[in-house]
Design a protein around this motif. Structure first.
Motif, PDB file in Angstrom:
ATOM      1  N   ASP A 187       0.790  -1.240   0.000  1.00 34.18           N
ATOM      2  CA  ASP A 187       0.000   0.000   0.000  1.00 34.18           C
ATOM      3  C   ASP A 187       0.823   1.292   0.000  1.00 34.18           C
ATOM      4  N   CYS A 196      -4.938   4.428   1.060  1.00 28.44           N
ATOM      5  CA  CYS A 196      -3.822   5.148   0.454  1.00 28.44           C
ATOM      6  C   CYS A 196      -3.938   5.077  -1.070  1.00 28.44           C
ATOM      7  N   GLY A 197      -3.806   6.234  -1.696  1.00 26.86           N
ATOM      8  CA  GLY A 197      -4.012   6.298  -3.145  1.00 26.86           C
ATOM      9  C   GLY A 197      -2.753   6.153  -3.968  1.00 26.86           C
ATOM     10  N   TYR A 198      -1.652   5.792  -3.322  1.00 25.90           N
ATOM     11  CA  TYR A 198      -0.381   5.740  -4.048  1.00 25.90           C
ATOM     12  C   TYR A 198      -0.463   4.828  -5.277  1.00 25.90           C
ATOM     13  N   SER A 252      -3.047   3.728  -6.955  1.00 25.55           N
ATOM     14  CA  SER A 252      -3.973   4.175  -7.997  1.00 25.55           C
ATOM     15  C   SER A 252      -3.416   5.365  -8.773  1.00 25.55           C
ATOM     16  N   VAL A 253      -2.822   6.312  -8.059  1.00 20.38           N
ATOM     17  CA  VAL A 253      -2.342   7.523  -8.737  1.00 20.38           C
ATOM     18  C   VAL A 253      -1.138   7.206  -9.629  1.00 20.38           C
ATOM     19  N   VAL A 298      -8.905   9.101 -12.489  1.00 22.31           N
ATOM     20  CA  VAL A 298      -8.550   8.288 -11.328  1.00 22.31           C
ATOM     21  C   VAL A 298      -9.360   8.736 -10.107  1.00 22.31           C
ATOM     22  N   CYS A 347      -9.062   8.496  -6.138  1.00 19.99           N
ATOM     23  CA  CYS A 347      -8.172   8.058  -5.065  1.00 19.99           C
ATOM     24  C   CYS A 347      -8.673   8.612  -3.728  1.00 19.99           C
ATOM     25  N   SER A 394      -9.489   3.456  -6.897  1.00 21.04           N
ATOM     26  CA  SER A 394      -8.867   2.895  -5.709  1.00 21.04           C
ATOM     27  C   SER A 394      -9.948   2.215  -4.861  1.00 21.04           C
ATOM     28  N   ALA A 438     -11.671   4.558  -2.491  1.00 18.07           N
ATOM     29  CA  ALA A 438     -12.151   5.858  -2.992  1.00 18.07           C
ATOM     30  C   ALA A 438     -13.519   6.213  -2.407  1.00 18.07           C
TER      31      ALA A 438
END
Ligand code: F6P
Length: 363
Positions: free
Chosen positions: A152, A198-200, A202-203, A214, A216, A249, A252
Motif C-alpha cells: 500500500d 492510500c491512493g499511491y 492508484s495515482v 482516477v 483516489c 482505488s 475511494a
C-alpha cells in the motif's frame, strides 16, 4: 552470539523473502543465532516447530519468490496477555531477545506493546517458576527492529514500503493487457486497485498508464464528478481515442466519505454515454508474482540494516523501524512513525482529506 528471530506479519508482500534472507545471512555472518518464527505472531505464541533455527541455506532460492516463505497471519491469541506470556516464554527458552518484524503498522505496534510489557511478562514467568532468576536478568531487555512490508505504501517515514513497486508492476502489466482488448472493441474499462486508504497505487498506476480518470481516497472528486468524468471521456473519444481507462482505488470515496465503487462509475458511464463498459477488479493478483529488482534490493538493504541496529542496541535503545529516505536506509523511532501513520488514517476517517494529504506529505 545474540539470539535473533525474524517473522512476517499481516498481509504479505513481494520482497519480504529478500528481507528475511538478509536478516538470516547478516545475522549468521555476525555470529548470531537466527530463528524463524513461522505464521507471524501465532508462531511466537505456539512455539514448537513454528520457531526453528535458520541456517545459511534455509534462505537459498527464495529471493525471487513472492509472498513470505515463513508464513504470515493475523493473530487473535497475541492480543491476549496469556498469549503474550506464552510467546515470552518461547523466546526466553531459545535465548531470543531480538526481534525483526516485517509487516504493516498494526504488526509493528504489536511488537512495541510487547516490548513495553516485556519486564512484567518476565516477572510473571519468574513468579510461576517458568523461568529462573538468572534468565530473568540475562534476558531483561527485548530489542525490536521493524521493516515495513506492504503493497500500500501507506507508512509514514519511508519513501517506499517493501512490495509497492512489485504491485505497481502487476497493475501496469494488467492495464497494458486490458488496453489491447479495450482498443479492439472500443471499450471503456474501469480497473479497481488495492491500497486501502492510500491512493499511491492508484495515482501512480494512472499516471504511468495514460488513464483518463482516477479516483483516489485522499483526493475525493468534486461534487459534479459524474459530469466531469463523462465530459472527459467524451472529449477523449472525440479526439480519436478508441478506448478509455479509469482507475478506481478500493478506498475511494466522495467528499462525504461515501464509497465510490467501480460498479457505480460504470453505471454513470453506461447511463450517460452508453459506452460499452467493463469492470476489472485486480484483487490479490497485485500482491502476487515475483518481486521486482527494486523490492528485492530494498528487502536486502532493510534486512541488513535491521540486524545492524539490533547488534548496536543496549538496554536503553528504543525500537526502530528501518526505512528508505532519499535512497538511504535509515533507522527511525518506530512509534513516532506509527503515530504519524495513525494520524493520517484518523484524518481520513474524519474526512479531513486536506489534513491527511498534508500529514502524508510531511512524512
Ligand atoms: O494491506 C494490503 C492489502 O492488500 C490492501 O491493499 C487490501 O485492502 C488488503 O490488504 C486485503 O486484505 P486481505 O488479504 O485480508 O483480503
Amino acid at each position: 552470539g545474540k539470539g535473533i528471530a525474524v517473522f512476517t506479519s499481516g498481509g504479505d508482500s513481494q520482497g519480504m523473502n529478500a528481507a528475511v534472507r538478509a536478516v538470516v545471512r547478516m545475522g549468521i555472518y555476525l555470529g548470531c543465532k537466527v530463528y524463524f518464527i513461522k505464521e507471524g505472531y501465532q508462531g511466537m505464541v505456539d512455539g514448537g516447530e513454528n520457531m526453528v533455527e535458520a541456517n545459511w541455506s534455509s534462505v537459498s532460492c527464495i529471493i525471487h519468490k513472492g509472498g513470505t516463505i515463513i508464513g504470515s497471519a493475523r493473530c487473535q491469541d497475541f492480543r491476549e496477555r496469556q498469549g503474550r506470556l506464552k510467546a515470552a516464554k518461547n523466546l526466553v527458552d531459545r535465548g531470543i531477545t531480538n526481534l525483526v518484524v516485517i509487516g504493516g503498522d498494526g504488526s509493528l505496534t504489536g511488537a512495541d506493546l510487547f516490548r513495553q510489557e516485556w519486564s512484567s511478562l518476565l516477572d510473571e514467568l519468574l513468579a510461576m517458576k517458568q523461568i529462573n532468576a538468572e534468565q530473568r536478568q540475562k534476558y531483561r531487555s527485548l530489542h525490536i527492529a521493524g521493516m515495513v512490508g506492504s503493497i500500500d505504501n501507506d507508512f509514514c517515514g519511508t519513501d517506499m514500503t517493501i512490495g509497492t513497486d512489485s504491485a505497481l508492476h502487476r497493475i501496469i502489466e494488467a492495464i497494458d493487457a486490458i488496453v489491447c482488448t479495450a482498443y479492439s472493441h472500443q471499450r471503456t474499462f474501469i480497473m479497481e486497485v488495492m491500497g486501502r486508504h492510500c491512493g499511491y497505487l492508484s495515482v501512480v498506476a494512472a499516471l504511468t498508464s495514460e488513464a483518463d480518470f482516477v479516483f483516489c481516497p485522499e483526493s475525493p472528486p468534486p461534487e459534479d464528478w459524474q459530469k466531469r468524468l463523462c465530459d472527459k471521456l467524451e472529449q477523449e473519444r472525440n479526439s480519436g481515442q478508441r478506448l478509455n481507462i479509469i482507475i478506481v482505488s478500493e478506498g475511494a470515496t466522495d467528499r462525504n466519505g461515501q464509497p465510490i465503487t467501480a460498479e457505480q462509475v460504470k453505471k454513470v458511464i453506461v447511463d450517460n454515454l452508453n459506452q460499452d463498459t467493463r469492470v476489472t477488479v485486480l484483487g490479490h493478483v497485485q500482491r502476487g508474482g515475483s518481486p521486482s529488482a527494486f523490492d528485492r534490493i530494498l528487502g536486502c538493504r532493510m534486512g541488513a540494516e535491521a540486524v545492524m541496529a539490533l547488534m548496536e542496541a543496549d538496554d536503553n535503545t528504543e525500537p526502530c523501524v528501518v526505512t528508505l529516505d532519499g535512497n538511504q536506509a535509515i533507522r527511525l523511532p518506530l512509534m513516532e512513525c506509527v503515530k504519524k501513520t495513525k494520524a493520517v488514517a484518523d484524518a481520513m476517517h474524519s474526512k479531513n482529506f486536506e489534513l491527511a494529504v498534508e500529514l502524508r506529505g510531511k512524512s
